[in-house]
Write an enzyme that holds these catalytic residues in place. Sequence first.
Site, PDB file in Angstrom:
ATOM      1  N   TRP A 105       0.786  -1.306   0.403  1.00  0.00           N
ATOM      2  CA  TRP A 105      -0.005   0.467   0.127  1.00  0.00           C
ATOM      3  C   TRP A 105       0.649   1.046  -0.081  1.00  0.00           C
ATOM      4  O   TRP A 105       0.482   1.992  -0.506  1.00  0.00           O
ATOM      5  CB  TRP A 105      -1.046   0.557   1.318  1.00  0.00           C
ATOM      6  CG  TRP A 105      -1.787   1.526   1.053  1.00  0.00           C
ATOM      7  CD1 TRP A 105      -3.183   1.853   0.709  1.00  0.00           C
ATOM      8  CD2 TRP A 105      -1.502   2.467   2.045  1.00  0.00           C
ATOM      9  NE1 TRP A 105      -3.057   3.087   0.581  1.00  0.00           N
ATOM     10  CE2 TRP A 105      -2.679   3.242   1.860  1.00  0.00           C
ATOM     11  CE3 TRP A 105      -0.138   3.091   2.518  1.00  0.00           C
ATOM     12  CZ2 TRP A 105      -2.500   4.277   2.150  1.00  0.00           C
ATOM     13  CZ3 TRP A 105       0.050   4.376   3.086  1.00  0.00           C
ATOM     14  CH2 TRP A 105      -1.518   5.448   3.146  1.00  0.00           C
TER      15      TRP A 105
ATOM     16  N   ASP B 147      -5.972  -0.980  -0.652  1.00  0.00           N
ATOM     17  CA  ASP B 147      -6.479   1.478   0.021  1.00  0.00           C
ATOM     18  C   ASP B 147      -8.194   0.827  -0.173  1.00  0.00           C
ATOM     19  O   ASP B 147      -8.511   0.854  -0.139  1.00  0.00           O
ATOM     20  CB  ASP B 147      -6.332   2.093  -1.049  1.00  0.00           C
ATOM     21  CG  ASP B 147      -6.401   3.161  -0.047  1.00  0.00           C
ATOM     22  OD1 ASP B 147      -6.156   3.242   0.336  1.00  0.00           O
ATOM     23  OD2 ASP B 147      -7.730   3.999  -0.051  1.00  0.00           O
TER      24      ASP B 147
ATOM     25  N   TYR C  72       0.663   4.123  -2.803  1.00  0.00           N
ATOM     26  CA  TYR C  72       0.330   5.574  -2.866  1.00  0.00           C
ATOM     27  C   TYR C  72       1.478   6.300  -2.932  1.00  0.00           C
ATOM     28  O   TYR C  72       1.253   7.338  -3.104  1.00  0.00           O
ATOM     29  CB  TYR C  72       0.000   5.488  -1.109  1.00  0.00           C
ATOM     30  CG  TYR C  72      -0.281   6.488  -0.970  1.00  0.00           C
ATOM     31  CD1 TYR C  72      -1.675   7.201  -0.575  1.00  0.00           C
ATOM     32  CD2 TYR C  72      -0.063   7.745   0.078  1.00  0.00           C
ATOM     33  CE1 TYR C  72      -2.138   8.370  -0.227  1.00  0.00           C
ATOM     34  CE2 TYR C  72       0.568   8.560   0.413  1.00  0.00           C
ATOM     35  CZ  TYR C  72      -1.487   9.355   0.396  1.00  0.00           C
ATOM     36  OH  TYR C  72      -1.797  10.336   0.907  1.00  0.00           O
TER      37      TYR C  72
END
Length: 290
Positions: A221, A241, A225
């Site tokens: 993640w 997410d 991101y």
Amino acid sequence: MTLLRLFPQGPNDSETALRMLAAHAIPGAEEADIPGRTHARLLHHAGAPVRVTVTFAEDRVAVDLPDETPDPDGLAVPIRHWLDLDSDTARIADDLAADPLIRPLVEHRPGIRLIGYHDEFEAVIATVVGQQVSLAAARTFMGRLVAAYGTPEAGLKTLPTPRQLAAIPDAELQAAIGLTGARTRTLRAVARTWADGFTLAHLTADETRRVLLELPGIGPWTADYLTVRALQHPDIFAPGDLVARRALGSVTADQARTSAERWAPWRSYALMHLWANAAYAAPGRGGTRA
């Protein structure tokens, strides 16, 4: 004060941009005023921090700079990049609206932009600090970091540099911020890496993800991101997410990944739509079903 006027390409969702910046604003380092439609922070320019205040209007962004700022026009390019003002949002919205699943969100906010970070290292440490905690908790942790180790300038504080952060002992840093021991070690490992001169600039998305995953304590993640927010890559999705998955109807990561394939080459903008609808909607404006 010196004033710059920056005009975005295509429709501009200034409300979402302002609310996103405010939601992530670091106490002590940034000042967000949603009613006043302004956001102030320090940007590194010509070898020194400069206090910059951006004011959002529907068709432009006004930038207030101190009169003594050297080469004020030289800040136009990095600010345009930070706020993604050069992306053709009309084309992006048209392409995304072809998919019926994401179309309602695009019609609701056709001018959404891929707001990034002015400083890559700030993006990385803010994301590491924010792993597995609420956005409010992440802001609190970053505010403590700035309060303990930031440098005052024009009523705000700069963040510590990679070299400064790398030199702080784990126990001291953990006590100052309140992070777990594991997260503190990740933060210092990141600081040491950037202090050695590492940068994500000029890496491909695949290279960025691979390098980030090699750092201790950084998972999929975080890597996804950062590819979206630090690199502002237009075609990355974060299937893990939770906010995005809930916005899609509480789907699994695999289902989210499959849905996102239809949004190429603008998957990052689709992700921004999902985030905005869930987290950055103005009071009374409400969300829209994807």
